[in-house]
Design a protein around this motif. Structure first.
Motif, PDB file in Angstrom:
ATOM      1  N   TRP A 150       0.826  -1.202   0.000  1.00  0.00           N
ATOM      2  CA  TRP A 150       0.000   0.000   0.000  1.00  0.00           C
ATOM      3  C   TRP A 150       0.866   1.260   0.000  1.00  0.00           C
ATOM      4  CZ3 TRP A 150      -3.771  -1.269   4.637  1.00  0.00           C
ATOM      5  CH2 TRP A 150      -4.524  -2.402   4.310  1.00  0.00           C
ATOM      6  N   PRO A 151       0.328   2.382  -0.455  1.00  0.00           N
ATOM      7  CA  PRO A 151       1.038   3.657  -0.259  1.00  0.00           C
ATOM      8  C   PRO A 151       1.195   3.930   1.243  1.00  0.00           C
ATOM      9  CG  PRO A 151      -0.719   3.887  -1.881  1.00  0.00           C
ATOM     10  CD  PRO A 151      -0.889   2.525  -1.259  1.00  0.00           C
ATOM     11  N   GLY A 152       2.397   4.153   1.678  1.00  0.00           N
ATOM     12  CA  GLY A 152       2.636   4.351   3.098  1.00  0.00           C
ATOM     13  C   GLY A 152       2.560   3.076   3.908  1.00  0.00           C
ATOM     14  N   GLY A 153       2.531   1.940   3.238  1.00  0.00           N
ATOM     15  CA  GLY A 153       2.387   0.667   3.943  1.00  0.00           C
ATOM     16  C   GLY A 153       3.540   0.359   4.876  1.00  0.00           C
ATOM     17  N   ALA A 158       5.258  -0.588  10.398  1.00  0.00           N
ATOM     18  CA  ALA A 158       6.145  -0.211  11.499  1.00  0.00           C
ATOM     19  C   ALA A 158       5.346   0.313  12.684  1.00  0.00           C
ATOM     20  CB  ALA A 158       7.142   0.848  11.031  1.00  0.00           C
ATOM     21  N   ALA A 159       4.303   1.105  12.406  1.00  0.00           N
ATOM     22  CA  ALA A 159       3.484   1.662  13.483  1.00  0.00           C
ATOM     23  C   ALA A 159       2.725   0.564  14.224  1.00  0.00           C
ATOM     24  CB  ALA A 159       2.507   2.691  12.909  1.00  0.00           C
ATOM     25  N   VAL A 160       2.166  -0.376  13.465  1.00  0.00           N
ATOM     26  CA  VAL A 160       1.444  -1.482  14.103  1.00  0.00           C
ATOM     27  C   VAL A 160       2.406  -2.327  14.931  1.00  0.00           C
ATOM     28  CG1 VAL A 160       0.180  -3.620  13.673  1.00  0.00           C
ATOM     29  CG2 VAL A 160      -0.389  -1.559  12.378  1.00  0.00           C
ATOM     30  N   GLY A 161       3.583  -2.624  14.363  1.00  0.00           N
ATOM     31  CA  GLY A 161       4.568  -3.405  15.107  1.00  0.00           C
ATOM     32  C   GLY A 161       4.997  -2.705  16.380  1.00  0.00           C
ATOM     33  N   ALA A 162       5.239  -1.396  16.280  1.00  0.00           N
ATOM     34  CA  ALA A 162       5.626  -0.635  17.470  1.00  0.00           C
ATOM     35  C   ALA A 162       4.500  -0.645  18.500  1.00  0.00           C
ATOM     36  CB  ALA A 162       5.976   0.795  17.076  1.00  0.00           C
ATOM     37  N   GLY A 163       3.250  -0.573  18.016  1.00  0.00           N
ATOM     38  CA  GLY A 163       2.115  -0.623  18.930  1.00  0.00           C
ATOM     39  C   GLY A 163       2.011  -1.947  19.655  1.00  0.00           C
ATOM     40  N   VAL A 164       2.221  -3.055  18.925  1.00  0.00           N
ATOM     41  CA  VAL A 164       2.179  -4.381  19.544  1.00  0.00           C
ATOM     42  C   VAL A 164       3.319  -4.530  20.552  1.00  0.00           C
ATOM     43  CG1 VAL A 164       2.387  -6.865  19.118  1.00  0.00           C
ATOM     44  CG2 VAL A 164       1.018  -5.438  17.580  1.00  0.00           C
ATOM     45  N   ALA A 165       4.506  -4.052  20.175  1.00  0.00           N
ATOM     46  CA  ALA A 165       5.645  -4.122  21.096  1.00  0.00           C
ATOM     47  C   ALA A 165       5.377  -3.299  22.351  1.00  0.00           C
ATOM     48  CB  ALA A 165       6.912  -3.639  20.399  1.00  0.00           C
ATOM     49  N   ALA A 166       4.807  -2.100  22.160  1.00  0.00           N
ATOM     50  CA  ALA A 166       4.476  -1.255  23.313  1.00  0.00           C
ATOM     51  C   ALA A 166       3.428  -1.932  24.190  1.00  0.00           C
ATOM     52  CB  ALA A 166       3.976   0.107  22.835  1.00  0.00           C
ATOM     53  N   ALA A 167       2.467  -2.596  23.553  1.00  0.00           N
ATOM     54  CA  ALA A 167       1.453  -3.319  24.319  1.00  0.00           C
ATOM     55  C   ALA A 167       2.103  -4.427  25.146  1.00  0.00           C
ATOM     56  CB  ALA A 167       0.404  -3.914  23.380  1.00  0.00           C
ATOM     57  N   GLY A 168       3.103  -5.091  24.563  1.00  0.00           N
ATOM     58  CA  GLY A 168       3.810  -6.137  25.304  1.00  0.00           C
ATOM     59  C   GLY A 168       4.522  -5.588  26.518  1.00  0.00           C
ATOM     60  N   VAL A 169       5.175  -4.429  26.351  1.00  0.00           N
ATOM     61  CA  VAL A 169       5.844  -3.793  27.490  1.00  0.00           C
ATOM     62  C   VAL A 169       4.817  -3.391  28.541  1.00  0.00           C
ATOM     63  CG1 VAL A 169       7.221  -1.797  28.204  1.00  0.00           C
ATOM     64  CG2 VAL A 169       7.773  -3.003  26.076  1.00  0.00           C
ATOM     65  N   TRP A 170       3.694  -2.849  28.087  1.00  0.00           N
ATOM     66  CA  TRP A 170       2.619  -2.433  29.001  1.00  0.00           C
ATOM     67  C   TRP A 170       2.073  -3.628  29.779  1.00  0.00           C
ATOM     68  CZ3 TRP A 170      -2.867  -3.275  28.567  1.00  0.00           C
ATOM     69  CH2 TRP A 170      -3.643  -2.490  29.425  1.00  0.00           C
ATOM     70  N   PHE A 211       4.408 -10.757  23.244  1.00  0.00           N
ATOM     71  CA  PHE A 211       3.844  -9.651  22.462  1.00  0.00           C
ATOM     72  C   PHE A 211       4.944  -8.691  22.016  1.00  0.00           C
ATOM     73  CE2 PHE A 211      -0.261 -11.098  23.603  1.00  0.00           C
ATOM     74  CZ  PHE A 211      -1.209 -10.377  22.888  1.00  0.00           C
ATOM     75  N   ALA A 212       5.842  -8.343  22.937  1.00  0.00           N
ATOM     76  CA  ALA A 212       6.913  -7.405  22.616  1.00  0.00           C
ATOM     77  C   ALA A 212       7.809  -7.954  21.501  1.00  0.00           C
ATOM     78  CB  ALA A 212       7.734  -7.099  23.866  1.00  0.00           C
ATOM     79  N   ALA A 213       8.133  -9.239  21.583  1.00  0.00           N
ATOM     80  CA  ALA A 213       8.977  -9.848  20.550  1.00  0.00           C
ATOM     81  C   ALA A 213       8.271  -9.860  19.200  1.00  0.00           C
ATOM     82  CB  ALA A 213       9.358 -11.274  20.960  1.00  0.00           C
ATOM     83  N   ALA A 214       6.990 -10.227  19.186  1.00  0.00           N
ATOM     84  CA  ALA A 214       6.239 -10.254  17.923  1.00  0.00           C
ATOM     85  C   ALA A 214       6.163  -8.867  17.306  1.00  0.00           C
ATOM     86  CB  ALA A 214       4.832 -10.807  18.170  1.00  0.00           C
ATOM     87  N   GLY A 215       5.952  -7.852  18.136  1.00  0.00           N
ATOM     88  CA  GLY A 215       5.931  -6.488  17.612  1.00  0.00           C
ATOM     89  C   GLY A 215       7.271  -6.072  17.045  1.00  0.00           C
ATOM     90  N   GLY A 216       8.345  -6.484  17.708  1.00  0.00           N
ATOM     91  CA  GLY A 216       9.679  -6.172  17.209  1.00  0.00           C
ATOM     92  C   GLY A 216       9.942  -6.788  15.850  1.00  0.00           C
ATOM     93  N   PHE A 217       9.461  -7.995  15.626  1.00  0.00           N
ATOM     94  CA  PHE A 217       9.646  -8.640  14.326  1.00  0.00           C
ATOM     95  C   PHE A 217       8.862  -7.898  13.235  1.00  0.00           C
ATOM     96  CE2 PHE A 217      10.544 -12.579  16.933  1.00  0.00           C
ATOM     97  CZ  PHE A 217      11.906 -12.568  16.662  1.00  0.00           C
ATOM     98  N   ALA A 218       7.680  -7.389  13.582  1.00  0.00           N
ATOM     99  CA  ALA A 218       6.902  -6.622  12.605  1.00  0.00           C
ATOM    100  C   ALA A 218       7.637  -5.341  12.217  1.00  0.00           C
ATOM    101  CB  ALA A 218       5.522  -6.296  13.175  1.00  0.00           C
ATOM    102  N   VAL A 219       8.237  -4.671  13.190  1.00  0.00           N
ATOM    103  CA  VAL A 219       9.020  -3.477  12.897  1.00  0.00           C
ATOM    104  C   VAL A 219      10.198  -3.832  11.989  1.00  0.00           C
ATOM    105  CG1 VAL A 219      10.507  -1.702  13.899  1.00  0.00           C
ATOM    106  CG2 VAL A 219       8.353  -2.291  15.019  1.00  0.00           C
TER     107      VAL A 219
END
Length: 273
Positions: A150-153, A158-170, A211-219
């Protein structure tokens, strides 16, 4: 007595029916995490080939006596979890600040997540074998590949991955600080409270790390523009076994996920709803 935002309307929304749905959802979540933990232990100790994710757990459940009935029960329980989170989105959650926009948004995210999970499990129970038992690794890679086009995909992934990683830390911090205690019923014995603390802290920290690890892989997938770096739950868990700690780290994570499963089952009795 619990305080609900929105007065009598909110209290009605959080009545017996919603409480029963929530407890069914907590039980279903507990069963799934216990099965995922068992599959992860097989990978760590026996180098098993099963999927240590939701799909593998559903497949494992289906192979038991009365398996299809059990899968239907878990799916219906997860629908209950989704309805509970929907009621919190609309009417607010328990507590003096339950009506705040941030908490409603969090409940909305949880509603969407559990709706998707429930839908996949129900589809599997209804006969769509490629649905509920699908690999989360393949789903993650396919979804990442589509979004990257996608345009800007790249930024979105990266934003979704960072969000998942942040959720894991939370999740990890809330578990370590025993934030769940504010939602527990009064009247627990000291021994029961200690047991719930062991389950809640150990289980929550392990779940947060995954969760944090999965988000990191998405980033990483976004930065490298390579969807192959995106990992579902199964591949994320297997990655722990590839660290210098070897299978023992995965074993520890698996035990933690089992604790979270037991914690979810304990909440069926002790969560204040």
């Amino acid at each position: 007595m619990r305080r609900w935002p929105g007065g009598s309307e909110a209290r009605a929304a959080h009545g017996t029916g919603v409480a029963a749905a929530a407890r069914a959802g907590l039980a279903a979540r507990g069963v799934l995490y216990l099965l995922i933990a068992a599959l992860a232990l097989r990978i760590a100790l026996l180098d098993g080939g099963e999927q240590a994710d939701r799909g593998g757990a559903v497949q494992e459940l289906a192979e038991q006596p009365f398996g299809r009935v059990l899968v239907w029960a878990v799916g219906i329980g997860l629908i209950g979890m989704a309805l509970w989170r929907l009621s919190e989105t609309v009417f607010g959650s328990a507590g003096p600040h339950g009506g705040k926009a941030g908490k409603r948004l969090l409940s909305a995210v949880r509603f969407v997540f559990y709706s998707v999970v429930a839908g996949s499990v129900i589809a599997f129970a209804a006969g769509e074998r490629s649905s509920g038992a699908g690999s989360t690794d393949e789903q993650s890679r396919d979804a990442t590949a589509r979004v990257l086009e996608w345009p800007g995909g790249q930024v979105l992934v990266a934003a979704v991955g960072a969000g998942v990683a942040a959720a894991g830390v939370w999740i990890t911090i809330r578990a370590a600080t025993r934030a769940y205690r504010r939602h527990l019923r009064a009247g627990m014995s000291p021994a029961t409270r200690r047991t719930v603390d062991v389950l809640g802290v150990g289980g929550g920290v392990s779940r947060g790390l995954v969760f944090a690890a999965a988000g990191g892989f998405a980033v990483q997938a976004a930065v490298t523009y390579d969807p192959e770096h995106a990992k579902g739950l199964d591949d994320t868990l297997r990655t722990f076994a590839d660290t210098p700690a070897g299978p023992w780290l995965l074993t520890a994570i698996a035990v933690g996920l089992a604790l979270f499963g037991l914690f979810s089952l304990a909440l069926v009795r002790w969560r204040d709803l």
